[in-house]
Write an enzyme that holds these catalytic residues in place. Structure first.
Site, PDB file in Angstrom:
ATOM      1  CG  ASP A  23      -0.300   0.196   2.533  1.00 59.46           C
ATOM      2  OD1 ASP A  23       0.950   0.212   2.588  1.00 59.46           O
ATOM      3  OD2 ASP A  23      -1.024   0.358   3.536  1.00 59.46           O
ATOM      4  CG  HIS A  24      -0.689   4.794   1.538  1.00 60.64           C
ATOM      5  ND1 HIS A  24      -1.786   3.947   1.535  1.00 60.64           N
ATOM      6  CD2 HIS A  24      -0.687   5.410   2.739  1.00 60.64           C
ATOM      7  CE1 HIS A  24      -2.415   4.082   2.697  1.00 60.64           C
ATOM      8  NE2 HIS A  24      -1.772   4.960   3.440  1.00 60.64           N
ATOM      9  CB  CYS A  80       1.156  -2.308   4.748  1.00 63.80           C
ATOM     10  SG  CYS A  80       1.033  -3.260   6.280  1.00 63.80           S
ATOM     11  N   GLY A  81       2.623  -0.234   6.136  1.00 64.41           N
ATOM     12  CA  GLY A  81       3.327   0.574   7.133  1.00 64.41           C
ATOM     13  C   GLY A  81       3.961  -0.279   8.217  1.00 64.41           C
ATOM     14  CB  THR A  82       2.640  -2.200  10.902  1.00 72.46           C
ATOM     15  OG1 THR A  82       1.416  -2.709  10.335  1.00 72.46           O
ATOM     16  CG2 THR A  82       2.395  -0.825  11.518  1.00 72.46           C
ATOM     17  N   GLY A  83       3.353  -3.946   8.180  1.00 76.02           N
ATOM     18  CA  GLY A  83       3.360  -5.342   7.729  1.00 76.02           C
ATOM     19  C   GLY A  83       2.222  -6.145   8.324  1.00 76.02           C
ATOM     20  N   GLY A  85      -1.353  -5.239   8.698  1.00 72.15           N
ATOM     21  CA  GLY A  85      -2.640  -5.245   7.977  1.00 72.15           C
ATOM     22  C   GLY A  85      -2.582  -6.065   6.710  1.00 72.15           C
ATOM     23  CG  HIS A 113      10.032 -24.838  12.351  1.00 68.88           C
ATOM     24  ND1 HIS A 113      10.218 -24.677  13.704  1.00 68.88           N
ATOM     25  CD2 HIS A 113      11.100 -25.566  11.896  1.00 68.88           C
ATOM     26  CE1 HIS A 113      11.345 -25.278  14.071  1.00 68.88           C
ATOM     27  NE2 HIS A 113      11.898 -25.808  12.987  1.00 68.88           N
ATOM     28  NE  ARG A 124       3.560   4.341   7.989  1.00 68.46           N
ATOM     29  CZ  ARG A 124       2.234   4.353   7.865  1.00 68.46           C
ATOM     30  NH1 ARG A 124       1.470   3.836   8.815  1.00 68.46           N
ATOM     31  NH2 ARG A 124       1.662   4.873   6.795  1.00 68.46           N
ATOM     32  CG  HIS A 148       8.372 -28.682  11.121  1.00 69.70           C
ATOM     33  ND1 HIS A 148       8.105 -28.080  12.324  1.00 69.70           N
ATOM     34  CD2 HIS A 148       9.678 -29.049  11.142  1.00 69.70           C
ATOM     35  CE1 HIS A 148       9.215 -28.057  13.052  1.00 69.70           C
ATOM     36  NE2 HIS A 148      10.177 -28.654  12.370  1.00 69.70           N
TER      37      HIS A 148
HETATM   38  C1  RB5 Z   1      -1.616   2.920   6.367  1.00 70.02           C
HETATM   39  O1  RB5 Z   1      -1.621   4.163   6.997  1.00 70.02           O
HETATM   40  C2  RB5 Z   1      -1.345   1.826   7.371  1.00 70.02           C
HETATM   41  O2  RB5 Z   1      -2.443   1.674   8.204  1.00 70.02           O
HETATM   42  C3  RB5 Z   1      -1.000   0.542   6.670  1.00 70.02           C
HETATM   43  O3  RB5 Z   1       0.088   0.734   5.840  1.00 70.02           O
HETATM   44  C4  RB5 Z   1      -0.629  -0.626   7.565  1.00 70.02           C
HETATM   45  O4  RB5 Z   1       0.341  -0.254   8.505  1.00 70.02           O
HETATM   46  C5  RB5 Z   1      -1.728  -1.371   8.161  1.00 70.02           C
HETATM   47  O5  RB5 Z   1      -1.548  -2.381   8.844  1.00 70.02           O
END
Ligand code: RB5
Length: 160
Positions: A23-24, A80-83, A85, A113, A124, A148
């Site tokens: 995503d962005h 994504c921002g955190t991986g 979502g 495994h 991020r 496994h």
């Molecule tokens: C987008 O702002 C953010 O929510 C997405 O990239 C991700 O971190 C979601 O899990």
């Protein structure tokens, strides 16, 4: 070295078909990973996003995850921002075992495994140097099989 024998040759990894998506929030890291893999001669397809504009991560996750599940690609790498979502969304697709890994040890064992077929990371959270090491480990490590396999099969049973 605990994993020496299990890492297959980079040449074998280069035959793998890999799909990338973001995503962005993960766009820039996904672009860096794409460049890195292309320079290594890997077979990479980018499912977007193609700009830093806002895009909903479940849309990209679904498209890439279905293409891994149906065998179009061997592995996926989603950012994504955190991986988190994009991984939650990818894991809703039958046949997908998406693993959130921000270190090579987790990446290694997600393969050995869990037979993970999608790697997720957060732009991020992780720098690009470490992210590339995580990607290398994920792509070059085989599933251990053995006992496994029964556990992975239990996960597959839950999908029925
Ligand atoms: C987008 O702002 C953010 O929510 C997405 O990239 C991700 O971190 C979601 O899990």
């Amino acid at each position: 070295m605990y994993n020496k024998g299990r890492i297959h040759e980079a040449e074998e990894a280069s035959r793998m078909k890999i799909v990338l998506g973001s995503d962005h929030g993960g766009f820039r890291l996904k672009e860096e990973i794409k460049q890195y893999l292309i320079e290594k001669g890997m077979n990479v397809t980018d499912y977007g996003s193609f700009t830093p504009e806002r895009v909903d991560y479940p849309v990209v996750a679904a498209k890439a995850a279905h293409a891994v599940a149906d065998g179009t690609f061997d592995r996926g790498i989603l950012v994504c921002g955190t991986g988190i979502g994009i991984g939650i969304a990818a894991n809703k697709v039958r046949g997908i075992r998406a693993a959130l890994c921000h270190d090579p040890y987790s990446a290694e064992f997600s393969r050995r495994h869990n037979d993970a077929n999608i790697l997720t990371m957060g732009e991020r959270i992780i720098g690009s140097g470490l992210a590339k090491a995580v990607v290398d480990t994920f792509l070059q490590t085989d599933f251990d099989g053995s006992y496994h396999t029964a556990r992975v099969n239990m996960i597959k049973e839950m999908e029925k």
